[in-house]
Design a protein around this motif. Structure first.
Motif, PDB file in Angstrom:
ATOM      1  N   THR A 129       0.849  -1.190   0.000  1.00  0.00           N
ATOM      2  CA  THR A 129       0.000   0.000   0.000  1.00  0.00           C
ATOM      3  C   THR A 129       0.885   1.241   0.000  1.00  0.00           C
ATOM      4  O   THR A 129       2.056   1.193   0.387  1.00  0.00           O
ATOM      5  N   LEU A 130       0.316   2.357  -0.426  1.00  0.00           N
ATOM      6  CA  LEU A 130       1.052   3.611  -0.528  1.00  0.00           C
ATOM      7  C   LEU A 130       0.545   4.568   0.537  1.00  0.00           C
ATOM      8  O   LEU A 130      -0.652   4.870   0.592  1.00  0.00           O
ATOM      9  N   ALA A 131       1.442   5.055   1.374  1.00  0.00           N
ATOM     10  CA  ALA A 131       1.052   5.884   2.510  1.00  0.00           C
ATOM     11  C   ALA A 131       1.211   7.368   2.205  1.00  0.00           C
ATOM     12  O   ALA A 131       2.207   7.797   1.605  1.00  0.00           O
ATOM     13  N   THR A 132       0.223   8.154   2.616  1.00  0.00           N
ATOM     14  CA  THR A 132       0.336   9.609   2.685  1.00  0.00           C
ATOM     15  C   THR A 132       0.421   9.953   4.165  1.00  0.00           C
ATOM     16  O   THR A 132      -0.464   9.592   4.947  1.00  0.00           O
ATOM     17  N   ARG A 133       1.488  10.638   4.554  1.00  0.00           N
ATOM     18  CA  ARG A 133       1.776  10.820   5.977  1.00  0.00           C
ATOM     19  C   ARG A 133       1.828  12.289   6.357  1.00  0.00           C
ATOM     20  O   ARG A 133       2.067  13.164   5.521  1.00  0.00           O
ATOM     21  N   VAL A 134       1.612  12.540   7.630  1.00  0.00           N
ATOM     22  CA  VAL A 134       1.857  13.854   8.214  1.00  0.00           C
ATOM     23  C   VAL A 134       2.933  13.673   9.279  1.00  0.00           C
ATOM     24  O   VAL A 134       2.815  12.809  10.155  1.00  0.00           O
ATOM     25  N   VAL A 135       4.000  14.458   9.173  1.00  0.00           N
ATOM     26  CA  VAL A 135       5.096  14.357  10.121  1.00  0.00           C
ATOM     27  C   VAL A 135       5.405  15.741  10.673  1.00  0.00           C
ATOM     28  O   VAL A 135       5.036  16.767  10.096  1.00  0.00           O
ATOM     29  N   SER A 136       6.089  15.757  11.788  1.00  0.00           N
ATOM     30  CA  SER A 136       6.537  17.017  12.372  1.00  0.00           C
ATOM     31  C   SER A 136       7.969  16.851  12.824  1.00  0.00           C
ATOM     32  O   SER A 136       8.297  15.922  13.566  1.00  0.00           O
ATOM     33  N   LYS A 194      -8.327  14.612  10.423  1.00  0.00           N
ATOM     34  CA  LYS A 194      -8.880  14.237  11.730  1.00  0.00           C
ATOM     35  C   LYS A 194      -7.832  13.528  12.584  1.00  0.00           C
ATOM     36  O   LYS A 194      -7.705  13.782  13.789  1.00  0.00           O
ATOM     37  N   ARG A 195      -7.075  12.648  11.975  1.00  0.00           N
ATOM     38  CA  ARG A 195      -6.050  11.917  12.720  1.00  0.00           C
ATOM     39  C   ARG A 195      -4.922  12.844  13.159  1.00  0.00           C
ATOM     40  O   ARG A 195      -4.359  12.696  14.252  1.00  0.00           O
ATOM     41  N   THR A 196      -4.596  13.808  12.323  1.00  0.00           N
ATOM     42  CA  THR A 196      -3.554  14.769  12.671  1.00  0.00           C
ATOM     43  C   THR A 196      -4.008  15.644  13.830  1.00  0.00           C
ATOM     44  O   THR A 196      -3.239  15.904  14.771  1.00  0.00           O
ATOM     45  N   ALA A 197      -5.240  16.109  13.772  1.00  0.00           N
ATOM     46  CA  ALA A 197      -5.772  16.939  14.857  1.00  0.00           C
ATOM     47  C   ALA A 197      -5.787  16.171  16.170  1.00  0.00           C
ATOM     48  O   ALA A 197      -5.482  16.720  17.242  1.00  0.00           O
ATOM     49  N   ALA A 198      -6.127  14.890  16.095  1.00  0.00           N
ATOM     50  CA  ALA A 198      -6.135  14.075  17.313  1.00  0.00           C
ATOM     51  C   ALA A 198      -4.732  13.934  17.886  1.00  0.00           C
ATOM     52  O   ALA A 198      -4.544  13.919  19.110  1.00  0.00           O
ATOM     53  N   ALA A 199      -3.728  13.833  17.011  1.00  0.00           N
ATOM     54  CA  ALA A 199      -2.347  13.697  17.474  1.00  0.00           C
ATOM     55  C   ALA A 199      -1.817  14.987  18.079  1.00  0.00           C
ATOM     56  O   ALA A 199      -1.060  14.974  19.057  1.00  0.00           O
ATOM     57  N   LEU A 200      -2.214  16.129  17.503  1.00  0.00           N
ATOM     58  CA  LEU A 200      -1.714  17.422  17.962  1.00  0.00           C
ATOM     59  C   LEU A 200      -2.513  17.983  19.127  1.00  0.00           C
ATOM     60  O   LEU A 200      -1.989  18.725  19.959  1.00  0.00           O
ATOM     61  N   GLY A 201      -3.793  17.661  19.171  1.00  0.00           N
ATOM     62  CA  GLY A 201      -4.682  18.254  20.165  1.00  0.00           C
ATOM     63  C   GLY A 201      -5.395  19.448  19.567  1.00  0.00           C
ATOM     64  O   GLY A 201      -4.783  20.295  18.899  1.00  0.00           O
ATOM     65  N   ARG A 202      -6.681  19.510  19.768  1.00  0.00           N
ATOM     66  CA  ARG A 202      -7.468  20.614  19.217  1.00  0.00           C
ATOM     67  C   ARG A 202      -6.989  21.935  19.802  1.00  0.00           C
ATOM     68  O   ARG A 202      -6.642  22.032  20.975  1.00  0.00           O
ATOM     69  N   GLY A 203      -6.991  22.933  18.926  1.00  0.00           N
ATOM     70  CA  GLY A 203      -6.531  24.243  19.340  1.00  0.00           C
ATOM     71  C   GLY A 203      -5.069  24.494  19.051  1.00  0.00           C
ATOM     72  O   GLY A 203      -4.565  25.606  19.251  1.00  0.00           O
ATOM     73  N   ARG A 271      -8.300  23.417   9.669  1.00  0.00           N
ATOM     74  CA  ARG A 271      -9.074  24.504  10.280  1.00  0.00           C
ATOM     75  C   ARG A 271     -10.455  24.010  10.691  1.00  0.00           C
ATOM     76  O   ARG A 271     -10.980  24.410  11.737  1.00  0.00           O
ATOM     77  N   ALA A 272     -11.019  23.134   9.852  1.00  0.00           N
ATOM     78  CA  ALA A 272     -12.332  22.571  10.192  1.00  0.00           C
ATOM     79  C   ALA A 272     -12.261  21.684  11.429  1.00  0.00           C
ATOM     80  O   ALA A 272     -13.297  21.394  12.047  1.00  0.00           O
ATOM     81  N   GLN A 273     -11.054  21.262  11.808  1.00  0.00           N
ATOM     82  CA  GLN A 273     -10.849  20.466  13.013  1.00  0.00           C
ATOM     83  C   GLN A 273     -10.411  21.332  14.198  1.00  0.00           C
ATOM     84  O   GLN A 273      -9.883  20.828  15.190  1.00  0.00           O
ATOM     85  N   ASP A 274     -10.633  22.658  14.077  1.00  0.00           N
ATOM     86  CA  ASP A 274     -10.344  23.617  15.164  1.00  0.00           C
ATOM     87  C   ASP A 274      -8.855  23.805  15.415  1.00  0.00           C
ATOM     88  O   ASP A 274      -8.448  24.163  16.529  1.00  0.00           O
ATOM     89  N   LEU A 275      -8.035  23.573  14.389  1.00  0.00           N
ATOM     90  CA  LEU A 275      -6.640  23.936  14.487  1.00  0.00           C
ATOM     91  C   LEU A 275      -6.434  25.306  13.856  1.00  0.00           C
ATOM     92  O   LEU A 275      -7.163  25.691  12.934  1.00  0.00           O
ATOM     93  N   ARG A 294      -1.280   8.921   9.330  1.00  0.00           N
ATOM     94  CA  ARG A 294      -1.140   8.443   7.961  1.00  0.00           C
ATOM     95  C   ARG A 294      -2.465   7.862   7.472  1.00  0.00           C
ATOM     96  O   ARG A 294      -3.320   7.455   8.265  1.00  0.00           O
ATOM     97  N   VAL A 295      -2.614   7.807   6.156  1.00  0.00           N
ATOM     98  CA  VAL A 295      -3.667   7.042   5.495  1.00  0.00           C
ATOM     99  C   VAL A 295      -2.998   6.257   4.382  1.00  0.00           C
ATOM    100  O   VAL A 295      -1.952   6.654   3.875  1.00  0.00           O
ATOM    101  N   GLU A 296      -3.600   5.125   4.007  1.00  0.00           N
ATOM    102  CA  GLU A 296      -2.963   4.249   3.027  1.00  0.00           C
ATOM    103  C   GLU A 296      -3.920   3.902   1.898  1.00  0.00           C
ATOM    104  O   GLU A 296      -5.130   3.780   2.097  1.00  0.00           O
ATOM    105  N   SER A 297      -3.345   3.751   0.727  1.00  0.00           N
ATOM    106  CA  SER A 297      -4.097   3.388  -0.469  1.00  0.00           C
ATOM    107  C   SER A 297      -4.552   1.934  -0.406  1.00  0.00           C
ATOM    108  O   SER A 297      -4.070   1.160   0.424  1.00  0.00           O
ATOM    109  N   PRO A 298      -5.460   1.536  -1.295  1.00  0.00           N
ATOM    110  CA  PRO A 298      -5.679   0.101  -1.497  1.00  0.00           C
ATOM    111  C   PRO A 298      -4.374  -0.553  -1.958  1.00  0.00           C
ATOM    112  O   PRO A 298      -3.446   0.133  -2.399  1.00  0.00           O
ATOM    113  N   PRO A 299      -4.273  -1.871  -1.870  1.00  0.00           N
ATOM    114  CA  PRO A 299      -3.043  -2.538  -2.311  1.00  0.00           C
ATOM    115  C   PRO A 299      -2.791  -2.347  -3.803  1.00  0.00           C
ATOM    116  O   PRO A 299      -3.710  -2.079  -4.582  1.00  0.00           O
TER     117      PRO A 299
END
Length: 480
Positions: A129-136, A194-203, A271-275, A294-299
Motif C-alpha cells: 500500500t502507498l502511505a500519505t503521511r503527516v510528520v513534524s 482528523k487523525r492529525t488533529a487528534a495527534a496534535l490536540g485541538r486548538g 481549520r475545520a478540526q479547530d486547528l 497516515r492514510v494508506e491506499s488500497p493494495p
C-alpha cells in the motif's frame, strides 16, 4: 516495497467479469484516451466477481492452428481503416505462436499500461500500500521539547511545522464521494486531517508544508503533446496529489501544482478540526521527522486493476515512477519506462525492440511490439505467476466494463465477443490498439495483441476493425 504475498492458484486460467473495480463509462472515444473522473471511483472496492467462463477444455484434437487463426482475422486486420502499419500477434495458452505480424515495434498508446501494471506487481508487490503521511520535525516546532513524548505538539503560543508527505498515491481523495458516502475505497485527506488533529490536540497552531520529493522533475513529460495537461488528459505527476490534481472532483480541469494544492486543501481541513493554521503552504523535505498520522491506499493489486479498467493515466504515471524508484532509477516518466522494461525482461518477456517513455502510453515516441504485449498477457495468465493475476482481472470486459463498456454493446457482427473478450484499449490520434484474452468457439484460450499506428482516418473506424478481429477469434474454431 517488495513485501509480496502470493496466493496459490490452480493451473486452469478462468476469465472473470468486473473484477476489482466498479463498472465505468466507455472512455475510448476521445483522442487520446481520456481517463475516468474521480466520480467513477467506487465507494467500496467490491470483491472479484465469480467466473463467467469455464476453464479451457480444448484437447490436441481441437487445438487452434495458425492457418485457422490467420483466416479468421485476415479481413478485419486488412481493413483500410487500420492503415499500412499493423502489428498482430496471437498465442495459444501454451505459448504456441498462431499469428505473428509483430516484426516491427509500434506506438502502443494505452496498451502500454499492461507493461506498467505487470512491473508494478513484480517490483512493488501486489499487497503493498502507498502511505500519505503527516510528520513534524520536533526541532522545528517552536516551543516544543525535542525527543520527548508529544514533542510534535507546540508549547503555548508556539507554531508547529507539520509536513504532508506524498507517497505516490494517485488515488487520494479529498473527502467523501459525490454520492454522499462517508466510506470510500481510497485514502482520504479529511480522514488524515482528523487523525492529525487528534495527534496534535485541538486548538494547536501549525504551519503546513508539503513534501513531494519522492518523484523527480519534470512533472509533465517532455514527450507528451502540449495540450494533454491543460486538456485534462492527465495532471502534472506528483508524489502528492489529491483528487488526481483536479480543480474539483469529477471535472477535467487540473491544477498547476498538485502538491501545493493538496497542502492548501489539507490546511482548510485542519481549520475545520479547530486547528489554527498560519502562513502559506510551502515545500520542505521531511527528514528525521516524527510521524503524526497516515492514510494508506488500497493494495497495488487493486490499483493495477483500476488503472487498466479505467485507463487511468494519472495512476499509471505514479506507478511507473514508483517502479523506477524501487529499481534505483530516476523517478521520472522516462526512468520509469526503462525500469518497466527491465522488469519485463526479467520475467522472460521479449523487449529488445521496445522503448517506453512513460507509464500511460501518452508519449508518442514509445514503441512496443505486439509480440511483447502478447507475451506479457500470457505471462500474467500462467500458473507460474499468480502475483500477476490483477493484470487479467483488471482488463475491461467487452460490452460490460471500463473502456469496453460501450464497445461490443450493440447487436450485430460483434455479438460473439460480448462478455467473452477481455482487453486493454489504446487510442491516440492516428493510433488504435487492442490487446487481451478471448476463448474461441471450442473453448481454447487465445492471447492477442493488435496495434495500428498509421491510422489514416477516424480512429473510431480503426477500433471497429480491431473489435471485429477480436470477435472473429471468439467465433473461430481456428483448427485450420
Amino acid at each position: 516495497m517488495r513485501g509480496r504475498v502470493v496466493a496459490g492458484v490452480g493451473a486452469a486460467v478462468v476469465l472473470v467479469a468486473g473484477a476489482g473495480v466498479a463498472i465505468g463509462a466507455g472512455l475510448d472515444g476521445a483522442e487520446p484516451e481520456r481517463p475516468a473522473t474521480s466520480a467513477s471511483a467506487p465507494a467500496v472496492l467490491p470483491p472479484s466477481a465469480p467466473a463467467v467462463l469455464q476453464p479451457a477444455t480444448s484437447s490436441p484434437g481441437n487445438a487452434p492452428a495458425p492457418a485457422g487463426v490467420t483466416a479468421a482475422v485476415r479481413a478485419a486486420l486488412g481493413d483500410r481503416a487500420l492503415g499500412g502499419s499493423v502489428g498482430a500477434t496471437v498465442l495459444a495458452a501454451d505459448g504456441t505462436v498462431l499469428l505473428d505480424r509483430g516484426g516491427a515495434a509500434h506506438t502502443p498508446a494505452s496498451v502500454a499500461k499492461l507493461l506498467t501494471g505487470t512491473a508494478a506487481l513484480t517490483a512493488l508487490g501486489p499487497d503493498t500500500t502507498l502511505a500519505t503521511r503527516v510528520v513534524s520535525d520536533s526541532a522545528a516546532a517552536a516551543g516544543a521539547t525535542p525527543g520527548t513524548p508529544g514533542a510534535s505538539t507546540p508549547a503555548a503560543g508556539g507554531t508547529a511545522d507539520i509536513v504532508l508527505v506524498g507517497g505516490g498515491d494517485a488515488t487520494l481523495q479529498s473527502g467523501a464521494d459525490d454520492r454522499g458516502s462517508d466510506t470510500t475505497a481510497y485514502a482520504r485527506l479529511d480522514v488524515l486531517a482528523k487523525r492529525t488533529a487528534a495527534a496534535l490536540g485541538r486548538g494547536a497552531t501549525v504551519r503546513v508544508l508539503v513534501d513531494d520529493s519522492a518523484f523527480a522533475a519534470p512533472a509533465v513529460s517532455p514527450d507528451w503533446e502540449p495540450g494533454y495537461v491543460p486538456g485534462g488528459i492527465a495532471a502534472p505527476t506528483s508524489a502528492l496529489s489529491v483528487d488526481q490534481g483536479r480543480v474539483r472532483p469529477g471535472e477535467d480541469a487540473r491544477v498547476g501544482d498538485p502538491a501545493l494544492e493538496a497542502g492548501r486543501r489539507f490546511a482548510a481541513l485542519l481549520r475545520a478540526q479547530d486547528l489554527t493554521v498560519r502562513g502559506a503552504v510551502a515545500r520542505r523535505a521531511a527528514q528525521g521527522a516524527q510521524e503524526l498520522a497516515r492514510v494508506e491506499s488500497p493494495p497495488v493489486a487493486r490499483l493495477v486493476e483500476r488503472m487498466l479498467e479505467q485507463s487511468d493515466n494519472d495512476l499509471a504515471e505514479a506507478l511507473v515512477r514508483l517502479v523506477a524508484a524501487e529499481r534505483g532509477e530516476p523517478a521520472t516518466a522516462a526512468g520509469g519506462g526503462a525500469a518497466v522494461l527491465a522488469e519485463a525482461q526479467e520475467l522472460g518477456i521479449p523487449v529488445a525492440r521496445a522503448r517506453l517513455l512513460d507509464g500511460s502510453g501518452l508519449a508518442r515516441g514509445s514503441r512496443v511490439g505486439s509480440d511483447t504485449l502478447a507475451a506479457t498477457l500470457r505471462t500474467a495468465a500462467s500458473p507460474e505467476h499468480p502475483e500477476l493475476r490483477p493484470v487479467l482481472t483488471g482488463l475491461p470486459v467487452a460490452g460490460l466494463t471500463g473502456t469496453l463498456a460501450e464497445r461490443y454493446a450493440d447487436s450485430g457482427p460483434l455479438d460473439a465477443a460480448r462478455g467473452v473478450v477481455r482487453a486493454k484499449t489504446g487510442t491516440l490520434t492516428g493510433v488504435s490498439s487492442l490487446a487481451g484474452l478471448v476463448r474461441d468457439r471450442d473453448g481454447g484460450l487465445l492471447v492477442f495483441a493488435f496495434l495500428a499506428d498509421r491510422v489514416p482516418g477516424s480512429t473510431l473506424d480503426a477500433r471497429q476493425a480491431l473489435d471485429e478481429a477480436a470477435a472473429a477469434l471468439a467465433e473461430c474454431g481456428c483448427r485450420g
